[in-house]
Scaffold this motif. Sequence first.
Motif, PDB file in Angstrom:
ATOM      1  N   GLY A  36       0.824  -1.205   0.000  1.00 46.46           N
ATOM      2  CA  GLY A  36       0.000   0.000   0.000  1.00 46.46           C
ATOM      3  C   GLY A  36       0.854   1.249   0.000  1.00 46.46           C
ATOM      4  O   GLY A  36       1.651   1.462   0.908  1.00 46.46           O
ATOM      5  N   GLY A  37       0.693   2.085  -1.019  1.00 49.53           N
ATOM      6  CA  GLY A  37       1.569   3.250  -1.203  1.00 49.53           C
ATOM      7  C   GLY A  37       0.919   4.566  -0.896  1.00 49.53           C
ATOM      8  O   GLY A  37       1.202   5.567  -1.567  1.00 49.53           O
ATOM      9  N   GLY A  38       0.059   4.611   0.140  1.00 46.71           N
ATOM     10  CA  GLY A  38      -0.584   5.862   0.518  1.00 46.71           C
ATOM     11  C   GLY A  38       0.127   6.547   1.665  1.00 46.71           C
ATOM     12  O   GLY A  38       1.334   6.388   1.868  1.00 46.71           O
ATOM     13  N   ALA A  39      -0.648   7.300   2.450  1.00 44.52           N
ATOM     14  CA  ALA A  39      -0.058   8.110   3.514  1.00 44.52           C
ATOM     15  C   ALA A  39       0.661   7.264   4.551  1.00 44.52           C
ATOM     16  O   ALA A  39       1.643   7.714   5.152  1.00 44.52           O
ATOM     17  CB  ALA A  39      -1.145   8.954   4.184  1.00 44.52           C
ATOM     18  N   TYR A  67      -0.759   7.880  -7.838  1.00 44.00           N
ATOM     19  CA  TYR A  67      -1.572   7.825  -6.621  1.00 44.00           C
ATOM     20  C   TYR A  67      -2.267   9.169  -6.433  1.00 44.00           C
ATOM     21  O   TYR A  67      -1.622  10.213  -6.413  1.00 44.00           O
ATOM     22  CB  TYR A  67      -0.685   7.520  -5.415  1.00 44.00           C
ATOM     23  CG  TYR A  67      -1.446   7.408  -4.113  1.00 44.00           C
ATOM     24  CD1 TYR A  67      -2.005   6.192  -3.726  1.00 44.00           C
ATOM     25  CD2 TYR A  67      -1.612   8.510  -3.285  1.00 44.00           C
ATOM     26  CE1 TYR A  67      -2.706   6.076  -2.534  1.00 44.00           C
ATOM     27  CE2 TYR A  67      -2.317   8.399  -2.090  1.00 44.00           C
ATOM     28  CZ  TYR A  67      -2.854   7.194  -1.722  1.00 44.00           C
ATOM     29  OH  TYR A  67      -3.559   7.081  -0.549  1.00 44.00           O
ATOM     30  N   TYR A  68      -3.593   9.117  -6.307  1.00 36.49           N
ATOM     31  CA  TYR A  68      -4.387  10.320  -6.053  1.00 36.49           C
ATOM     32  C   TYR A  68      -4.773  10.335  -4.575  1.00 36.49           C
ATOM     33  O   TYR A  68      -5.354   9.382  -4.069  1.00 36.49           O
ATOM     34  CB  TYR A  68      -5.644  10.331  -6.930  1.00 36.49           C
ATOM     35  CG  TYR A  68      -5.345  10.424  -8.400  1.00 36.49           C
ATOM     36  CD1 TYR A  68      -5.204  11.655  -9.025  1.00 36.49           C
ATOM     37  CD2 TYR A  68      -5.172   9.263  -9.168  1.00 36.49           C
ATOM     38  CE1 TYR A  68      -4.909  11.740 -10.388  1.00 36.49           C
ATOM     39  CE2 TYR A  68      -4.876   9.343 -10.520  1.00 36.49           C
ATOM     40  CZ  TYR A  68      -4.748  10.584 -11.131  1.00 36.49           C
ATOM     41  OH  TYR A  68      -4.443  10.664 -12.466  1.00 36.49           O
ATOM     42  N   HIS A  88       0.328  11.845  -7.606  1.00 35.47           N
ATOM     43  CA  HIS A  88       1.726  11.668  -7.212  1.00 35.47           C
ATOM     44  C   HIS A  88       2.238  10.333  -7.735  1.00 35.47           C
ATOM     45  O   HIS A  88       1.490   9.367  -7.865  1.00 35.47           O
ATOM     46  CB  HIS A  88       1.860  11.732  -5.690  1.00 35.47           C
ATOM     47  CG  HIS A  88       1.295  12.986  -5.100  1.00 35.47           C
ATOM     48  ND1 HIS A  88       2.026  14.139  -4.959  1.00 35.47           N
ATOM     49  CD2 HIS A  88       0.040  13.273  -4.653  1.00 35.47           C
ATOM     50  CE1 HIS A  88       1.258  15.094  -4.439  1.00 35.47           C
ATOM     51  NE2 HIS A  88       0.052  14.588  -4.239  1.00 35.47           N
ATOM     52  N   THR A  89       3.538  10.291  -8.014  1.00 31.80           N
ATOM     53  CA  THR A  89       4.169   9.077  -8.517  1.00 31.80           C
ATOM     54  C   THR A  89       5.301   8.654  -7.579  1.00 31.80           C
ATOM     55  O   THR A  89       5.648   9.360  -6.636  1.00 31.80           O
ATOM     56  CB  THR A  89       4.707   9.288  -9.945  1.00 31.80           C
ATOM     57  OG1 THR A  89       5.626  10.397  -9.926  1.00 31.80           O
ATOM     58  CG2 THR A  89       3.573   9.591 -10.925  1.00 31.80           C
ATOM     59  N   ALA A 159      -9.777   7.878  -4.285  1.00 32.17           N
ATOM     60  CA  ALA A 159      -9.643   8.997  -5.219  1.00 32.17           C
ATOM     61  C   ALA A 159      -9.090   8.544  -6.563  1.00 32.17           C
ATOM     62  O   ALA A 159      -8.392   7.535  -6.671  1.00 32.17           O
ATOM     63  CB  ALA A 159      -8.751  10.072  -4.610  1.00 32.17           C
ATOM     64  N   GLY A 160      -9.414   9.314  -7.600  1.00 29.73           N
ATOM     65  CA  GLY A 160      -8.975   9.022  -8.957  1.00 29.73           C
ATOM     66  C   GLY A 160     -10.149   9.054  -9.903  1.00 29.73           C
ATOM     67  O   GLY A 160     -10.889  10.037  -9.970  1.00 29.73           O
TER      68      GLY A 160
END
Length: 420
Positions: A36-39, A67-68, A88-89, A159-160
Motif C-alpha cells: 500500500g503506497g498511501g499516507a 496515486y491520487y 503523485h508518482t 480517489a482518482g
Amino acid sequence: MALNRRAFLGTTVGLAASLSAPMVLGQGKPRVVVVGGGAGGATAARHIAKGSKGAIDVTLVEPTRTYYTCFFSNLYLGGFRTLESIAHTYGKLASDYGINVVHDWAVGIDRDAKTVSLAGGAKLPYDRLILSPGIDFVDGAVPGWDVTKQNRMPHAYKAGSQTELLKAQIEAMPEGGVYCMIAPPNPYRCPPGPYERVSMVAHVLKQRNPTAKILIADPKPKFSKMALFQEGWQNHYGGMIEWLGPDFGGDKVEVNADEMTVTIDGEVNKVDVCNVIPAMKAGRICELAGINDGNWAPVTGHTMQSRIDENIHVLGDACAQGDMPKSGFSANSQAKVAAMAIRAALTGTKQFPAKFSNTCWSLLGTDDGVKVGATYEATDEKIAKVDGFISQTGESADLRKATYEESLGWYAGITSDMFG
C-alpha cells in the motif's frame, strides 16, 4: 512463530522494550515489504529506507503508478484544485531512497513462510511486513448498492477515476436537480470528509445550478465538526442542503441505481446524482492475512504491530488502534512510529516512546477553513487521546482564511514526506 492474540496482548510491554535489540536474521540485509503506497505505506517505506541508510532492503507494493490522495480530493470537486495537483508518482522513492517499487496487487500472505504473493506470480519474502491497504466496503451495507453500481452511483471514496466521475455527474445535473449523499456509519475514512464534500458540491452548484438541492441521508445522529459545517452551510448555501439523521429515517435507506431513486424511511426520492458512501472495512489483504478482528486489524500502539502476528505492522485506515481517526495525517503519524520500531528491531537503533498527532482540515467555502485535531500516546490498551482542539463557530474571516492556508502548507509537507 506467530503469537496468538491473547499471548501477544500479554507481552506488549516486553515486546516494545525488546525492540531495541537487533534480530538475528542470518545472511543478507533484513527485508521489509510494504503493501500500500498511501499516507501510511509510502511514508513508512521512505522513513525505513532513509533512516537505515541502506541497511534494510525495502520493497513497496502498490498497484497504481499514479496515486491520487483522498485528502484534498473534495477540493478538486469544489474547483479549488486540479486533479493533477493531487496526483503523485513513486519515482523518487526508487531513485533517491533505493526502494524497490513494485506495481502489482498483493493477493496473499503466508505468515508461516513470511512471504507476500503478487497477482503477477512473484513471491516476496519479508522479515517484517507493513500492511497499509486503506479501505474496502462492507458488502450489503446500503441495500441496492454494490461496487457493480459504482459508475451509476459513485462512492468517490478512493480517489482518482471515481472522483472524476462524480465531478462530471455534478456538473451535468439538470437545473434544479437533486444531489443525494448516503453518508457512512462509524468508523470510516476521514470523519469530516463527507461533509466537506457536501460543502464543495454546494459551492459548485451555487455557481452553476443555484436552484439545485442537496439531500444527505445519514445513519449517525451527529458527525465530526457538525456545528461548524451547519454554520457554514447556512452562511454560504442557505436553503440548499437538507440533512436527515436517524430521527428522520437517515438510517433506513435503499437505493435503485437503474431508476436513480433513493428510498428514505419508505419515501421514494428521485435524484439526479447519488453519492453512496458505504460502511467500510480494512483493505482485503488484511482479511487474507488472517489478522482482522471483525472488519479491522487490531494493533498495539507502541509499535503498530498486529495483535495477531508480531511480524506484521498495520497502518492507517485498516487498523483498529483506539482513539485516532482514520485520516491521512493519522496514517502518516503511525507510519513514523512503525518505521522507528522496525529499524530498532532489525538494526538495533534507538526506539523512543510512541507519540502521535492528527489534524483534519475542511473547507466550507472560499477561504473558509476549519480544523479539528489532537495529540495521542500509546498505552498497553490502545492509542489514547491526550488533548485536542477544534475551530469555533463565529470565527473571523481572517482566522478562517489562515486555517485554510495552513492546510495548503500541510498538504505540501505530507506529500513530500510520502513521496520524497
